[in-house]
Write an enzyme that holds these catalytic residues in place. Sequence first.
Site, short mmCIF file in Angstrom:
data_model
loop_
_atom_site.label_atom_id
_atom_site.label_comp_id
_atom_site.label_asym_id
_atom_site.label_seq_id
_atom_site.Cartn_x
_atom_site.Cartn_y
_atom_site.Cartn_z
N HIS A 14 58.88 70.79 12.24
CA HIS A 14 58.75 70.59 13.08
C HIS A 14 57.67 69.67 12.78
CE1 HIS A 14 56.18 73.04 16.76
NE2 HIS A 14 55.52 71.30 16.72
N HIS A 16 54.93 66.03 14.81
CA HIS A 16 54.48 65.54 15.63
C HIS A 16 54.15 63.90 14.96
CE1 HIS A 16 53.69 68.27 18.51
NE2 HIS A 16 53.40 69.28 17.15
N LEU A 17 55.21 62.93 15.26
CA LEU A 17 54.67 61.56 14.36
C LEU A 17 54.46 60.83 15.16
CD1 LEU A 17 58.66 61.38 13.37
CD2 LEU A 17 56.23 61.99 11.87
N LYS A 100 62.51 71.35 23.88
CA LYS A 100 61.15 72.31 23.53
C LYS A 100 60.66 72.30 24.83
CE LYS A 100 57.34 73.31 21.32
NZ LYS A 100 56.50 72.33 20.29
N HIS A 137 56.65 76.89 22.27
CA HIS A 137 55.54 76.60 21.34
C HIS A 137 55.21 78.00 22.56
CE1 HIS A 137 50.92 75.63 20.85
NE2 HIS A 137 51.40 76.55 21.75
N HIS A 175 55.70 77.43 14.88
CA HIS A 175 54.15 77.67 14.05
C HIS A 175 53.44 78.51 14.47
CE1 HIS A 175 53.44 76.40 18.24
NE2 HIS A 175 53.30 75.27 18.07
N ASP A 248 54.37 70.92 11.24
CA ASP A 248 52.96 71.31 12.95
C ASP A 248 51.89 70.16 12.57
OD1 ASP A 248 51.75 70.82 15.19
OD2 ASP A 248 51.52 73.02 14.78
O1 DOR Z 1 47.21 71.98 16.64
C1 DOR Z 1 48.15 71.38 17.60
N1 DOR Z 1 48.92 70.44 18.54
N2 DOR Z 1 49.73 71.93 18.37
C2 DOR Z 1 50.42 72.25 19.25
O2 DOR Z 1 50.50 72.23 19.67
C3 DOR Z 1 50.46 70.51 19.28
C4 DOR Z 1 49.50 69.44 18.45
C5 DOR Z 1 49.19 68.28 18.84
O3 DOR Z 1 49.75 67.25 19.62
O4 DOR Z 1 48.19 67.90 18.22
ZN ZN Z 2 53.33 71.28 17.57
#
Ligand code: DOR
Ligand code: ZN
Length: 351
Positions: A14, A16-17, A100, A137, A175, A248
Amino acid sequence: MRKELSLRTPDDWHVHLRDGDLLTVVAPATAAQFARAIVMPNLRPPISSVAAAAAYRQRILQALPSGSGFEPLMTAYLTDNIAPAEIERGFVERVWTAAKLYPAGATTNSDAGVTAIDRIEPVLAVMERIGMPLLIHGEVTDPEIDIFDREAVFIERVLEPLLGRHPGLKVVLEHITTSDAADFVRSGPPTLAATITPHHLHINRNALFAGGLRPDFYCLPVAKRELHRLALRAAATSGNPRYFLGTDSAPHSRAAKESACGCAGIFNAPFAIESYVEVFDQENALERLEGFASEFGPRFYGLPLNQGRITLVREPQPVPALVEGPANDQALVPFHAGTTLNWQLVRRQTG
Ligand code: DOR
Ligand code: ZN
């Protein structure tokens, strides 16, 4: 005392790139630690078509140093209107690995998410039939529900009934932050698993208010009470294959976090594996790290285990206060900023 640790190369289930300039800064950090990663689709606009996912995958590969060997595993962003046929085609063509579910409004770039679970019933039926995992989520967005209770209420109101309707659907509760979630996953069906982040293993909600408001520790789902952190540490280090690694890592520039309405997300990619090692070491469970980090995830997803290995040594690892961003005003604060971790990743072997 153990001085060195060798592990099958881990994966991040998991992450975020992001995209654009920020992608070129953060993707190499993940690729330096992990062989594969499940890449979140919450871009603007969201990744909701096979074509968008294929193009995003190419941009990720282009952002990496040549020969990194890193494999991005793409996900579909579910909306109320996404066509079941599009989901099926992307999975069959191996463009995306999973889909997702963001409840609309639950977190960053989730406004295009699902407004009510019954809107995507036909999509869930297809996913169940073709063996495509659903990544969730797990928070309700009902403003009446206290923010610290949103995960537990989601489990009761949405997740439990969903598992009943789709007994064959593979589901990852992403998460997890509560003992309720850890217990639910432990006692749930074998089609259910959970990812656990490093930050939810290290901090509880006090960290958000330690000496003042601390935006670097703000993420969603928000960190909970200490008893929940301890339950997560017990789950992660238990050797139960239903819990596995998902950082995450969610970078936002320091400026975006330290603003009147600061963004949710903790950027832990640069020292992610060291952060997990610290927890397993403290819990005297180093021998159970490899399962959590490198084996349980691929087994759940039905993917091969990595053949390469990484080595960590017990050497002080100072974490910088800031990591350079794509521009001067876009520096990033890494998780553990300004502290010293006890382990260092020394060699990364691909294979
Ligand atoms: O803290 C978070 N940031 N939780 C998420 O579900 C998304 C993520 C984000 O994309 O910044
Ligand atoms: Zn996330």
